[in-house]
Design an enzyme around this catalytic site. Structure first.
Site, short mmCIF file in Angstrom:
data_model
loop_
_atom_site.label_atom_id
_atom_site.label_comp_id
_atom_site.label_asym_id
_atom_site.label_seq_id
_atom_site.Cartn_x
_atom_site.Cartn_y
_atom_site.Cartn_z
N GLN A 1 7.34 1.05 15.11
CA GLN A 1 8.34 1.84 15.81
C GLN A 1 8.63 3.19 15.16
OE1 GLN A 1 12.16 -0.10 15.91
NE2 GLN A 1 12.17 -0.54 13.72
N HIS B 1 -7.95 -0.60 -30.11
CA HIS B 1 -6.89 -0.07 -30.98
C HIS B 1 -6.90 1.46 -30.90
CE1 HIS B 1 -4.36 0.38 -34.58
NE2 HIS B 1 -5.24 1.32 -34.96
N TYR C 1 4.14 4.37 8.68
CA TYR C 1 2.72 4.02 8.63
C TYR C 1 2.34 3.65 7.21
CZ TYR C 1 2.30 6.46 13.17
OH TYR C 1 2.45 6.87 14.47
N GLY C 2 1.86 2.44 7.02
CA GLY C 2 1.51 1.97 5.69
C GLY C 2 2.52 1.03 5.09
N GLY C 3 3.75 1.00 5.68
CA GLY C 3 4.74 0.04 5.24
C GLY C 3 5.77 0.58 4.26
#
Length: 440
Positions: A34, A427, A39-41
């Site tokens: 919506q 290291h 877009y993409g969350g």
């Protein structure tokens, strides 16, 4: 009515990944979103990516304006990339609409006025609508011009000189630490008598000390009673006094986003507003699934991605993956320095009947801390004294967000702690601390 093989409501991590896999299998997929800004969350647009970008910029001592601009650039690029990842796929159709259920079989598409403009159906429907911030019922909460949720606070044009945060959970503490690094005077109002009550107590005490050293004012057992706007700021009224604030962040939690007309289906809702699912993420309607934050539980992007793996195995694999076999779930609280955790604390292990031994190593005893120029932090691990298996770890210090994943892998693979103790590490690094941390 248009027919698809899969309908995915929401453009989040799990859903978008499933859409691409289904497309690769020749399936016709509808993705309904919506908001073009999503877009993409959540993670990409209003969650971990923008917030951690700001955290990074704060640690680099950049200006607030530069940080906000960089955050905007990062989000815009990822938003566009994710849109085209799906929209340019010939088997995937992206609908810029609100999707709601007409019944168990049909999804109606609504325009911005709420009118039905189309209807879709598919043998497989996946709900991937995420969660939304909880807005507390406090006098003035709907009238004040200075209140923000976690999305709005990241879109401020100017740095607030005084920020009050309602809530003392992990999201609240991340923002507190971040804004403090930008020079904002931060007050955190927590209703409980402590913060991080589920964490190792010794580590939590160090976190509290470090937050206070940043001049973050932690006010415990604070009940927020009202917001009253003045000329250019608001006053937060509490049982602990009044706090003048240029901005207020409401951070008391997030709730599943189930505004989908589920009452027109046979989908059941749990006691916390989440969509009920079984171990294979099926709802109480056999062909409808729910993934990500909307189903409750831990609200992490990587959980949504693992939810995708479960559905991928259901639809295109052997159906063996479930929520019961994804292993231990690590997490990081991106305060400064980060706090990372997996498995049990010693207290939790003892409550479950384990005989435990602990490893403990202050960060200032790790050679790498000289290079990092940061003495803060404490690493702790919990071992089953009878089996030598790793029960958990709490790593508070720089780069803990990276090395906690090695402990998760060791737990899931049932490796004796001695393997991590005796391993050869490069290291100078933070992970070489395992030689000493696990030397129990």
């Amino acid at each position: 009515m248009e027919k698809f093989d899969f309908i995915i409501i929401g453009f989040g991590k799990g859903g978008k990944t499933l859409a691409k896999v289904a497309s690769a299998q020749g399936k016709k997929v509808a993705v309904i979103e919506q908001s073009q800004e999503m877009y993409g969350g959540t993670c990409i647009n209003i969650g971990c990516i923008p917030s951690k970008t700001l955290v990074h910029e704060g640690l680099a001592h950049g200006s607030f304006d530069e940080a906000i601009n960089r955050k905007h650039d990062v989000v815009s690029a990822l938003n566009s990339k994710n849109y085209h990842l799906l929209a340019d796929d010939e088997n995937i159709t992206v609908f810029d609409n609100k999707g709601v259920f007409k019944n168990n079989e049909v999804i109606d598409l609504l325009d911005k006025e709420g009118n039905v403009v189309d209807s879709l159906t598919a043998p497989h429907i996946v709900i991937n609508t995420g969660a939304t911030p909880v807005v507390p019922e406090i006098t003035g909460v709907n009238e004040s011009k200075y209140l923000y949720d976690s999305t709005g606070i990241m879109n401020l044009k100017d740095k607030p000189e005084r920020l009050t945060i309602i809530g003392g959970g992990y999201i609240a503490l991340e923002f507190a630490s971040m804004f403090a690094n930008f020079g904002t005077k931060v007050t955190v109002l927590e209703t409980k008598d402590t913060i991080m009550p589920k964490e190792d107590k010794e580590v939590a005490e160090q976190v509290i000390t470090d937050l206070k050293d940043k001049n973050i004012n932690l006010v415990l057992e604070a009940e927020t009673q009202a917001f009253k706007d003045q000329d250019g700021y608001t006053v937060v009224k509490t049982n602990k006094g009044e706090f003048e604030s240029d901005a207020v962040l409401l951070a008391i939690g997030r709730k599943p986003n189930t505004d989908l007309k589920l009452e027109q289906t046979d989908i059941e809702i749990g006691e916390h507003g989440e969509i009920k699912v079984n171990e294979q993420l099926q709802t109480t309607v056999e062909h409808i699934y729910a993934i990500g934050d909307v189903k409750g539980g831990a609200q992490f992007t990587y959980i949504s991605l693992d939810d995708f793996r479960i559905l991928k195995d259901q639809f295109f694999g052997e159906g063996k993956r479930s929520t019961e076999n994804r292993g231990t779930v690590p997490y990081t609280v991106f305060i400064d320095p980060p706090l990372s955790r997996v498995g049990l604390t010693a207290e939790e292990a003892k409550e479950q009947g384990y005989s435990v031994k602990e490893g403990k190593l202050p960060v200032n005893q790790i050679p790498r801390h000289k290079i990092n120029n940061d003495t803060r932090g404490l690493f702790k691990v919990v071992i089953d004294a009878n089996t030598n298996k790793i029960l958990g770890a709490t790593l508070y210090g720089v780069q803990s967000e990276e090395i906690i994943n090695i402990v998760k892998l060791a737990i899931d693979q049932n490796i004796d702690y001695t393997v991590l103790r005796d391993n050869i590490y490069t290291h100078p690094t933070m992970i070489e601390s395992f030689n000493d941390l696990f030397n129990i």
